[in-house]
Design an enzyme around this catalytic site. Structure first.
Site, PDB file in Angstrom:
ATOM      1  N   ASP A  55       0.826  -1.284   0.014  1.00  0.00           N
ATOM      2  CA  ASP A  55      -0.118  -0.063  -0.086  1.00  0.00           C
ATOM      3  C   ASP A  55       0.783   1.038  -0.020  1.00  0.00           C
ATOM      4  OD1 ASP A  55      -2.240  -1.641  -0.063  1.00  0.00           O
ATOM      5  OD2 ASP A  55      -3.241  -0.627   1.725  1.00  0.00           O
ATOM      6  N   ASN A  99      -4.765  -2.473  -4.816  1.00  0.00           N
ATOM      7  CA  ASN A  99      -5.971  -2.645  -3.938  1.00  0.00           C
ATOM      8  C   ASN A  99      -5.954  -1.675  -2.678  1.00  0.00           C
ATOM      9  OD1 ASN A  99      -8.613  -3.437  -3.485  1.00  0.00           O
ATOM     10  ND2 ASN A  99      -8.074  -4.992  -2.420  1.00  0.00           N
ATOM     11  N   ASP A 318     -11.408  -2.262  11.549  1.00  0.00           N
ATOM     12  CA  ASP A 318     -10.368  -3.089  10.848  1.00  0.00           C
ATOM     13  C   ASP A 318      -9.923  -4.455  11.938  1.00  0.00           C
ATOM     14  OD1 ASP A 318      -9.903  -1.876   8.491  1.00  0.00           O
ATOM     15  OD2 ASP A 318      -8.233  -0.712   9.188  1.00  0.00           O
ATOM     16  N   LYS A 345     -14.844  -3.559   1.935  1.00  0.00           N
ATOM     17  CA  LYS A 345     -13.404  -3.677   2.065  1.00  0.00           C
ATOM     18  C   LYS A 345     -12.753  -4.369   0.872  1.00  0.00           C
ATOM     19  CE  LYS A 345     -12.968  -0.839   5.652  1.00  0.00           C
ATOM     20  NZ  LYS A 345     -12.018   0.315   5.805  1.00  0.00           N
ATOM     21  N   GLU A 346     -11.519  -4.814   1.311  1.00  0.00           N
ATOM     22  CA  GLU A 346     -10.500  -5.701   0.470  1.00  0.00           C
ATOM     23  C   GLU A 346     -11.518  -6.810   0.078  1.00  0.00           C
ATOM     24  OE1 GLU A 346      -7.343  -3.419   2.435  1.00  0.00           O
ATOM     25  OE2 GLU A 346      -9.669  -4.090   2.834  1.00  0.00           O
ATOM     26  N   HIS A 389      -5.443  -9.090   3.488  1.00  0.00           N
ATOM     27  CA  HIS A 389      -4.373  -9.322   4.195  1.00  0.00           C
ATOM     28  C   HIS A 389      -4.827  -9.584   5.718  1.00  0.00           C
ATOM     29  CE1 HIS A 389      -4.777  -4.942   5.298  1.00  0.00           C
ATOM     30  NE2 HIS A 389      -5.626  -4.902   4.409  1.00  0.00           N
ATOM     31  N   ARG A 390      -5.976  -8.936   6.128  1.00  0.00           N
ATOM     32  CA  ARG A 390      -6.313  -9.108   7.556  1.00  0.00           C
ATOM     33  C   ARG A 390      -7.156 -10.420   7.561  1.00  0.00           C
ATOM     34  NH1 ARG A 390      -4.676  -4.786   9.577  1.00  0.00           N
ATOM     35  NH2 ARG A 390      -5.202  -2.618   8.509  1.00  0.00           N
ATOM     36  N   LYS A 415       0.557  -6.419   1.801  1.00  0.00           N
ATOM     37  CA  LYS A 415      -0.236  -5.348   1.427  1.00  0.00           C
ATOM     38  C   LYS A 415      -0.090  -4.376   2.616  1.00  0.00           C
ATOM     39  CE  LYS A 415      -5.037  -3.631   0.471  1.00  0.00           C
ATOM     40  NZ  LYS A 415      -4.963  -2.392   1.163  1.00  0.00           N
TER      41      LYS A 415
END
Length: 431
Positions: A55, A99, A318, A345-346, A389-390, A415
């Site tokens: 990012d 992204n 998040d 979100k992603e 990623h999360r 990311k």
């Protein structure tokens, strides 16, 4: 953590209580805000503790394409950037944001200040993420911006001729990044600007973070709560030396690891005075039964028997996936509220999260504003990460106590946290 990496997957091996100290890398959210403010300032700024991730790399490369001089010392976690005062020297560019929501949204607003033709695009998922509310607000301020495909999503086209100013209303229920983008660009408008939020504003701590970064670069915003923000126009950002805090969202995975394994983990560089709202994740762990110690420059979480909670996570959305991992080991259900916006979100962080939790043996009820997680007998599962990623980092935590958890596409953590699995491994090995 004895992980086996095969065909881009990691199998997490259960471990005992994790005890140790760690300093996560710099905050992605702060880094990208500081990069924008430094770019819009005149002169050289130095960002210390800057995150090196996909990012932030996307943002840095875009600024270079726009003609800015940027030196990124990855080993020293330092960025030196010479700002342009809002007038980018390159007047025609096609920028790729992958992204990175912060990159495409912040850049879209910032580019309206200059002169030129710009196109911003991203990954297939980015082309599904809404941006029309930001574009509509910028048009109210006199900008010429549009969704190229006419669907309210990227690619975005900016025909920049300076930002005249005026009054704009911005919807707050999809992403606080829209408001943050407008806030950072508005000081350099040609005339006065008034920003008004319409409806509830999600993730308010991220707006507070934006205002704090702007203050560090010399712009103090007059505002009434989070409903009205005023700018006189033709202000200037001041170049400065700015230190970036460790990422509180990344820290949540280590706090959760302590909770899940019954361990004790200290994260250095964070405190309850952090400008990052996600430090409040520790408050939720405390409600679940953990012991939390808050120091002047460190926060420690000690795992205790866990109980389910009913919690509004709008301000710390998040960390919803992190809490979901912890909830699997709690006594009783956990209800997460006020996070309907994370479907954009992603990935769909309600629907897709629910699917993966069910694979692991939990019963999950989806709601318009969140979900309820009812723990069950855990079972082995291959976890689809959806290039999120999360999802990868949070669901990996389940494997610390439950055998057979395999994380697919672990590289998606680049990311925001490329070294996550290595840092986790080292922390376990030192316990």
């Amino acid at each position: 953590m004895d992980e086996r990496i095969e065909r881009e997957q990691i199998e997490i091996e259960p471990c005992g209580p994790i005890v140790g100290t760690i300093t996560p890398p710099g905050s992605k959210s702060i880094t990208n805000r500081a990069l924008i403010c430094a770019a819009l300032a005149k002169g050289e700024s130095i960002l210390r503790g800057a995150l090196d991730s996909e990012d932030t790399t996307v943002m840095i490369e875009a600024l270079r394409q726009l003609g800015l001089e940027v030196h990124h010392d990855r080993a020293a976690a330092e960025v030196r950037l010479t700002g342009c005062g809002g007038r980018f020297s390159v007047e025609r560019a096609s920028l790729y944001a992958a992204n990175s929501g912060t990159s495409i949204r912040f850049l879209t607003a910032a580019l309206t200040l200059g002169q030129g033709h710009y196109r911003l695009d991203g990954s297939p998922r980015m082309r599904q993420r809404p941006i029309e509310d930001l574009l509509a607000a910028l048009r109210q301020l006199g900008a010429d911006v549009r969704s190229e495909l006419g669907n309210g999503c990227p690619p975005v086209v900016v025909e920049a001729r300076g930002l005249p100013g005026g009054t704009a209303r911005i919807a707050g229920e999809i992403s606080s990044q829209f408001l943050s983008a407008l806030l950072m660009a508005s000081p350099l408008a040609e005339g006065p600007v008034v920003l008004e939020t319409a409806g509830p504003l999600v993730s308010k701590p991220y707006v507070e973070m934006t205002l704090a970064v702007m203050r560090a670069f010399g712009v103090d915003v007059a505002h009434v709560g989070f409903e009205r923000f005023e700018f006189p126009g033709r202000e200037r950002y001041s170049a400065c030396e700015y230190r970036i805090e460790p990422d509180a969202s990344a820290a949540s995975y280590f706090f959760a690891a302590a909770a899940i394994t019954g361990g004790r983990i200290t994260v250095e560089g964070l405190s309850s005075r952090s400008i990052q709202g996600d430090v409040a994740f520790c408050d939720v762990l405390e409600q679940m039964g953990c012991r939390v110690e808050r120091g002047a420059n460190a926060i420690t979480v000690e795992g205790r028997p866990l109980r389910g909670v009913d919690v509004d996570m709008n301000a710390i959305s998040d960390t919803v996936q992190t809490l979901a991992a912890v909830a699997l080991f709690a006594e009783g259900p956990t209800r997460v509220r006020s996070v309907g916006h994370i479907r954009f979100k992603e990935t769909d962080r309600i629907g897709d999260l629910a699917a993966e939790l069910r694979k692991l043996g939990a019963a999950v009820e989806e709601h318009p504003d969140g979900l309820t997680i009812i723990p069950g007998r855990l079972r082995p599962a291959e976890i689809e990460t959806y290039n999120d990623h999360r999802m990868a980092m949070s669901m990996a935590l389940v494997g610390l106590r439950s055998r057979g958890v395999v994380i697919l596409d672990p590289q998606c953590t680049v990311k925001t946290y490329p070294g996550f699995f290595e840092d986790l491994r080292q922390l376990i090995a030192a316990s």
